[in-house]
Design a protein around this motif. Structure first.
Motif: not given
Length: 161
Positions: A107-120
């Protein structure tokens, strides 16, 4: 300090993104900032010994802000021919070895804060329910590359599933 159990000869560790530090600090600031404000208001109104509560919460916040960069910089992974190695921890260290043939899905997961930072985060699922194989803080492009690489390696080395 003897760390031979965690030293793997000839392995080049890939670090994760330092952007995870900011995400984790923001999360800690929110989770500890709300109780800090909630305990500071009565302390301002009543004074005295009531200041102990916000002082304790503030100490936890300072400690978390100091600890988070050390934790993030201790995270790393290495892709070997047959296994994926994941290391984490400063005081309580951990080294996970995940054979490619045991991976069921990735799985690749990203929450709102990590998406905003460009990480997963890349999460590996194996037949073992107790498997804690996750690599947080990867740049999104690296997470996608690693997901594809691990999926291909898992299919190629399907071991007894």
């Amino acid at each position: 300090m003897d760390s031979t159990a965690f030293d793997v000869p000839g392995v080049s560790w890939t670090p994760i993104s330092d952007k995870l530090i900011g995400v984790r600090r923001l999360t800690a600031g929110i989770w500890l900032g709300i109780p800090l404000v909630a305990t500071a208001v009565p302390a301002v109104i009543f004074g005295g010994a009531v200041w102990i509560a916000p002082a304790v919460v503030a100490l936890f916040l300072v400690w978390a802000f100091w600890l988070i960069p050390r934790q993030v910089r201790a995270l790393g992974y290495a892709e070997l021919d047959d296994d994926l190695l994941i290391r984490k921890g400063v005081m309580f260290r951990s080294l996970s070895v995940v054979p490619y043939g045991r991976m069921q899905f990735v799985d690749v997961q990203a929450g709102p804060l990590t998406r905003r930072a460009g990480i997963a985060q890349v999460q590996l699922h194996t037949a073992s329910a107790g498997s804690d194989a996750a690599i947080p803080g990867l740049p999104e492009s690296e997470a996608a590359r690693l997901r594809d690489r691990l999926s291909e390696a898992g299919e190629a080395r399907l071991a007894g599933l």
